[in-house]
Write a protein that holds these residues in place. Structure first.
Motif, PDB file in Angstrom:
ATOM      1  N   LEU A 102     -17.312   3.229   6.893  1.00  0.00           N
ATOM      2  CA  LEU A 102     -16.855   2.955   8.046  1.00  0.00           C
ATOM      3  C   LEU A 102     -15.395   2.567   7.734  1.00  0.00           C
ATOM      4  CD1 LEU A 102     -19.619   0.870   9.670  1.00  0.00           C
ATOM      5  CD2 LEU A 102     -19.191   3.206  10.019  1.00  0.00           C
ATOM      6  N   GLY A 103     -14.781   1.253   8.274  1.00  0.00           N
ATOM      7  CA  GLY A 103     -13.484   0.873   8.318  1.00  0.00           C
ATOM      8  C   GLY A 103     -12.743   1.625   9.499  1.00  0.00           C
ATOM      9  N   ARG A 104     -11.589   1.493   9.357  1.00  0.00           N
ATOM     10  CA  ARG A 104     -10.395   2.133  10.151  1.00  0.00           C
ATOM     11  C   ARG A 104      -9.344   2.824   9.492  1.00  0.00           C
ATOM     12  NH1 ARG A 104      -6.465  -1.699  11.371  1.00  0.00           N
ATOM     13  NH2 ARG A 104      -7.020  -3.836  10.895  1.00  0.00           N
ATOM     14  N   TRP A 105      -9.143   3.886  10.023  1.00  0.00           N
ATOM     15  CA  TRP A 105      -7.854   4.754   9.350  1.00  0.00           C
ATOM     16  C   TRP A 105      -6.326   4.185   9.716  1.00  0.00           C
ATOM     17  CZ3 TRP A 105      -8.461   7.427   5.455  1.00  0.00           C
ATOM     18  CH2 TRP A 105      -9.702   8.100   4.963  1.00  0.00           C
ATOM     19  N   ASP A 106      -5.394   4.288   8.990  1.00  0.00           N
ATOM     20  CA  ASP A 106      -4.103   3.945   9.498  1.00  0.00           C
ATOM     21  C   ASP A 106      -3.721   5.100  10.129  1.00  0.00           C
ATOM     22  OD1 ASP A 106      -3.844   5.673   7.191  1.00  0.00           O
ATOM     23  OD2 ASP A 106      -1.801   4.940   6.922  1.00  0.00           O
ATOM     24  N   ASP A 107      -2.402   4.910  10.677  1.00  0.00           N
ATOM     25  CA  ASP A 107      -1.847   5.733  11.591  1.00  0.00           C
ATOM     26  C   ASP A 107      -1.629   7.140  10.983  1.00  0.00           C
ATOM     27  OD1 ASP A 107      -1.835   4.082  13.779  1.00  0.00           O
ATOM     28  OD2 ASP A 107       0.275   3.644  13.404  1.00  0.00           O
ATOM     29  N   TYR A 145       2.036   1.413  -3.879  1.00  0.00           N
ATOM     30  CA  TYR A 145       1.218   0.197  -3.133  1.00  0.00           C
ATOM     31  C   TYR A 145       1.693  -0.112  -1.726  1.00  0.00           C
ATOM     32  CZ  TYR A 145      -0.280  -4.885  -2.784  1.00  0.00           C
ATOM     33  OH  TYR A 145      -0.846  -5.875  -2.461  1.00  0.00           O
ATOM     34  N   PRO A 146       0.731   0.040  -0.930  1.00  0.00           N
ATOM     35  CA  PRO A 146       1.156  -0.121   0.437  1.00  0.00           C
ATOM     36  C   PRO A 146       1.205  -1.523   1.099  1.00  0.00           C
ATOM     37  CG  PRO A 146      -1.522   0.004   0.090  1.00  0.00           C
ATOM     38  CD  PRO A 146      -0.695   0.111  -1.107  1.00  0.00           C
ATOM     39  N   GLN A 147       2.392  -2.137   0.489  1.00  0.00           N
ATOM     40  CA  GLN A 147       2.616  -3.464   0.976  1.00  0.00           C
ATOM     41  C   GLN A 147       2.590  -3.822   2.460  1.00  0.00           C
ATOM     42  OE1 GLN A 147       6.020  -5.393  -1.267  1.00  0.00           O
ATOM     43  NE2 GLN A 147       6.301  -3.522  -2.199  1.00  0.00           N
ATOM     44  N   ASN A 148       3.133  -3.019   3.228  1.00  0.00           N
ATOM     45  CA  ASN A 148       3.203  -3.064   4.610  1.00  0.00           C
ATOM     46  C   ASN A 148       1.935  -2.915   5.433  1.00  0.00           C
ATOM     47  OD1 ASN A 148       5.822  -3.716   4.522  1.00  0.00           O
ATOM     48  ND2 ASN A 148       6.674  -1.925   5.612  1.00  0.00           N
ATOM     49  N   HIS A 149       1.111  -1.945   5.135  1.00  0.00           N
ATOM     50  CA  HIS A 149      -0.202  -1.933   5.536  1.00  0.00           C
ATOM     51  C   HIS A 149      -0.822  -3.164   5.357  1.00  0.00           C
ATOM     52  CE1 HIS A 149       0.539   2.301   5.046  1.00  0.00           C
ATOM     53  NE2 HIS A 149      -0.409   2.811   5.927  1.00  0.00           N
ATOM     54  N   LEU A 150      -0.833  -3.992   4.112  1.00  0.00           N
ATOM     55  CA  LEU A 150      -1.560  -4.846   3.975  1.00  0.00           C
ATOM     56  C   LEU A 150      -1.102  -6.309   4.687  1.00  0.00           C
ATOM     57  CD1 LEU A 150      -1.993  -4.714   0.099  1.00  0.00           C
ATOM     58  CD2 LEU A 150      -3.579  -4.061   1.595  1.00  0.00           C
ATOM     59  N   HIS A 188       5.429  -4.466  10.605  1.00  0.00           N
ATOM     60  CA  HIS A 188       5.815  -3.680   9.453  1.00  0.00           C
ATOM     61  C   HIS A 188       5.617  -2.161   9.546  1.00  0.00           C
ATOM     62  CE1 HIS A 188       5.646  -8.068   8.254  1.00  0.00           C
ATOM     63  NE2 HIS A 188       6.458  -7.755   7.349  1.00  0.00           N
ATOM     64  N   ASP A 189       6.549  -1.433   9.400  1.00  0.00           N
ATOM     65  CA  ASP A 189       6.623  -0.189   9.629  1.00  0.00           C
ATOM     66  C   ASP A 189       5.784   0.561   8.345  1.00  0.00           C
ATOM     67  OD1 ASP A 189       7.522   2.990   9.375  1.00  0.00           O
ATOM     68  OD2 ASP A 189       8.220   2.129  11.392  1.00  0.00           O
ATOM     69  N   GLU A 190       4.719   1.119   8.452  1.00  0.00           N
ATOM     70  CA  GLU A 190       3.902   1.532   7.476  1.00  0.00           C
ATOM     71  C   GLU A 190       4.419   2.928   6.686  1.00  0.00           C
ATOM     72  OE1 GLU A 190       0.050   1.418   9.082  1.00  0.00           O
ATOM     73  OE2 GLU A 190      -0.062  -0.795   9.075  1.00  0.00           O
ATOM     74  N   ARG A 191       5.306   3.722   7.343  1.00  0.00           N
ATOM     75  CA  ARG A 191       5.918   4.628   6.582  1.00  0.00           C
ATOM     76  C   ARG A 191       6.594   4.383   5.336  1.00  0.00           C
ATOM     77  NH1 ARG A 191      10.452   6.363  10.678  1.00  0.00           N
ATOM     78  NH2 ARG A 191       9.297   4.648  11.968  1.00  0.00           N
ATOM     79  N   LYS A 203      15.199   7.237   2.319  1.00  0.00           N
ATOM     80  CA  LYS A 203      15.345   8.311   3.503  1.00  0.00           C
ATOM     81  C   LYS A 203      14.618   8.262   4.655  1.00  0.00           C
ATOM     82  CE  LYS A 203      15.623  11.787  -0.512  1.00  0.00           C
ATOM     83  NZ  LYS A 203      15.171  12.936  -1.108  1.00  0.00           N
ATOM     84  N   HIS A 204      13.558   7.455   4.494  1.00  0.00           N
ATOM     85  CA  HIS A 204      12.740   6.860   5.665  1.00  0.00           C
ATOM     86  C   HIS A 204      13.518   6.080   6.438  1.00  0.00           C
ATOM     87  CE1 HIS A 204       9.297   9.045   4.439  1.00  0.00           C
ATOM     88  NE2 HIS A 204       8.835   8.198   3.497  1.00  0.00           N
TER      89      HIS A 204
END
Length: 443
Positions: free
Chosen positions: A80-85, A222-227, A360-363, A417-418
Motif C-alpha cells: 500500500l502506501g501512496r505515490w509521490d507526484d 536522498y529525497p530530502q524534500n519528500h521527507l 517543499h518542491d519535490e523535483r 537546472k531544475h
C-alpha cells in the motif's frame, strides 16, 4: 366430500413447494455469508517474517483479518502506501505512533517536524529530551536490508527511551527502484540488545550497508524534500517547527512557544510570517548550553558559531547573529528579537509557521536547492521572517569545508537546472520578482 379434499390438496401442493424452496435458499445464503465473514484466506498475501525460534510468519489480510498484536508495525503494508507526484517514491504515514502523540498535538501549539536518514537517528534521543511536544519524523530506506535495520532501530529507540516512545510518530519513504517486498524483525536480538549504547548498536546494524548493492547514495539521491513534506503533513498541531533530525532545540522550547504563539500576530492564516530560530554549531567538547547566555559565552570563546558559517555562510547569514548576540533580552519569555531585513537567495533558516506555507518542491532531490528554494518561494509570496529570542537550536560539531564528493556536486548541478524552471513558475504564480531573477540568465 372426498373429492373436494383432493381438489384442495392438489391446489396447495405448488404453494408448499414454493415455501420449501424459499426456506432452502435462505439457509444457503446465511451459510455462505458466515463462510465469507470468517474465512482465513487472504488474496495476494503480503508475508512479513518475524524471526523467532521457531520462525513465525504473519500474513496481512484485509478488513476482517485479526492482526497479531506482536507485530509492532501492524499498519505498515508494503503493498500500500501512496505515490509521490512523480511516481518515484512510495510514502507511508504513521508506521508507528507514539503512545501520547495524538494527545500532545492537542496540548501543544507547535509540532516539531523533522527528517533524517538511519545514520542520523541517534540525534533523536537528544531532540526528544529537549522538546516536550509532539515530534513527527520522516525517514528513508533505499533497500530491503536498510529497511530491516531502520525498523529494528526504531523499535530499539522506542524500547529504550520513554520520551521517544511517547512523543514520536514515524513515517517512511521507499524508492520505487528498489522497493522491498517484505521486512524482517529479529525480536530475540531486540530483547537482548542493551539500551546504554545507541551509537554502537547503530554501527553494528549498518556496518554492511555501505558495501556492495547498499552503496546507494552515490547513485540514488536522498529525497530530502519528500521527507520534509511527509513530516509536515503528519503534524496535527496548529504550528510546525521544521528541522533536520540532528538540529537540537534548546530545552523547554515547546512550552515557551505556547505562551508566545498565544499572543503572536501571526495566527494561523491571519498574517504571512515565519518565526526564525537561530541555529549554531557547537564544539563537541562542551556541554549543551542551558540558555542564551551560555551560548553567547561559548560563541565569544570560539566554541560555538552560526550554523554553516565556514561551510556555506549564506545558509544562515540573513538571520544576523551579531545583532541577536548583542541584544540584551529584558525577559526570558520568547519574543521577537528583530526582523530579517537583508534577505538573500540561498537563505534557509529553521522556522516556525502554520503549515499553510508553500510545500517543499519535490523535483529537488539530493543535495542543492532543497530548503532554500522553499524559503525563496515564501519570500516571493510575501512572508516576513522574524527572528526569535532567547530560544535557539544547535548542531554538534564545528564544521569545516572539505572537498565534496563528485556525486554530490553532480546532484547540485542537476538541481540548479531544475531551479531555472522553478523560478519561472514562482514568478508566474505570484507575479513578483523581488530578487530580480527574471532579468538574469543564470543564478
Amino acid at each position: 366430500m372426498y373429492s373436494i379434499v383432493k381438489i384442495i390438496q392438489g391446489r396447495c401442493r405448488p404453494w408448499n413447494i414454493s415455501i420449501a424452496a424459499l426456506i432452502c435458499l435462505t439457509v444457503y445464503n446465511v451459510m455462505l455469508t458466515v463462510k465469507l465473514m470468517y474465512t482465513q484466506e487472504c488474496p495476494k498475501q503480503q508475508r512479513i517474517t518475524i524471526q523467532k525460534i521457531p520462525q513465525v510468519v504473519y500474513q496481512k489480510c484485509n478488513k476482517n483479518t485479526q492482526y497479531n498484536q506482536d507485530d509492532p508495525f501492524s499498519t505498515l503494508d508494503l503493498e500500500l502506501g501512496r505515490w509521490d507526484d512523480q511516481h518515484k517514491y512510495k510514502l507511508f504515514d504513521n508506521i508507528v505512533v507514539g503512545d501520547k502523540y495524538v494527545v500532545l498535538n492537542e496540548l501543544f501549539k507547535t509540532c516539531l517536524a523533522t527528517q533524517g536518514s538511519l545514520d542520523k537517528l541517534p540525534s533523536l534521543i537528544e531532540v526528544a529530551n529537549n522538546w516536550n511536544g509532539p515530534i513527527s519524523l520522516a525517514t528513508f530506506a533505499a533497500s530491503e536490508e536498510e529497511l530491516n535495520a531502520l525498523l529494528f532501530y526504531i523499535l530499539y529507540l522506542k524500547k529504550c527511551n520513554e520520551k521517544i516512545n511517547d512523543k514520536v510518530s514515524f513515517h517512511l519513504a521507499l524508492t520505487k527502484e528498489r522497493r522491498p517486498k517484505k521486512y524482517t524483525i529479529d525480536e530475540d536480538r531486540l530483547r537482548e540488545v542493551k539500551c546504554d549504547s545507541p551509537v554502537e548498536v547503530l554501527q553494528h546494524l549498518t556496518k554492511n550497508l555501505k558495501k556492495g548493492s547498499n552503496q546507494w547514495r552515490a547513485k540514488l539521491p536522498y529525497p530530502q524534500n519528500h521527507l520534509r513534506n511527509l513530516a509536515r503533513k503528519n503534524c496535527q498541531a496548529g504550528f510546525v517547527f521544521l528541522t533536520d533530525v540532528d538540529i537540537i532545540p534548546s530545552s523547554n522550547m515547546a512550552e515557551s512557544l505556547d505562551v508566545f504563539l498565544g499572543e503572536a500576530e501571526c495566527k494561523e492564516g491571519e498574517k504571512k510570517c515565519a518565526y526564525v530560530v537561530p541555529t549554531y554549531e557547537i564544539d563537541e567538547r562542551v556541554a549543551f548550553p542551558h540558555n542564551k547566555t551560555d551560548l553567547v559565552r561559548m560563541a565569544n570563546k570560539g566554541l560555538a558559531r552560526p550554523f554553516h558559517h565556514k561551510v556555506f555562510i549564506y545558509n544562515q547569514y540573513a538571520t544576523n547573529f551579531t545583532r541577536w548576540q548583542s541584544t540584551k533580552d529584558e525577559t526570558n519569555d520568547v519574543h521577537i528579537s528583530h526582523p530579517v531585513t537583508n534577505f538573500e537567495f540561498l537563505y534557509e533558516p529553521f522556522y516556525i509557521a502554520p503549515d499553510i506555507v508553500p510545500p517543499h518542491d519535490e523535483r529537488f532531490i539530493g543535495y542543492g536547492y532543497t530548503r532554500n528554494s522553499q524559503v525563496y518561494e515564501m519570500y516571493v509570496a510575501g512572508y516576513e521572517f522574524l527572528v526569535l529570542s532567547p530560544i535557539f537550536t544547535c548542531h554538534w560539531g564545528l564544521q569545516v569545508k572539505r572537498s565534496r564528493p563528485t556525486w554530490r556536486e553532480h546532484q547540485n548541478n542537476l538541481n540548479r537546472k531544475h531551479f531555472e524552471a522553478f523560478k519561472k513558475e514562482v514568478f508566474a504564480r505570484y507575479n513578483r520578482d523581488p530578487l530580480n531573477f527574471m532579468n538574469t540568465r543564470k543564478n
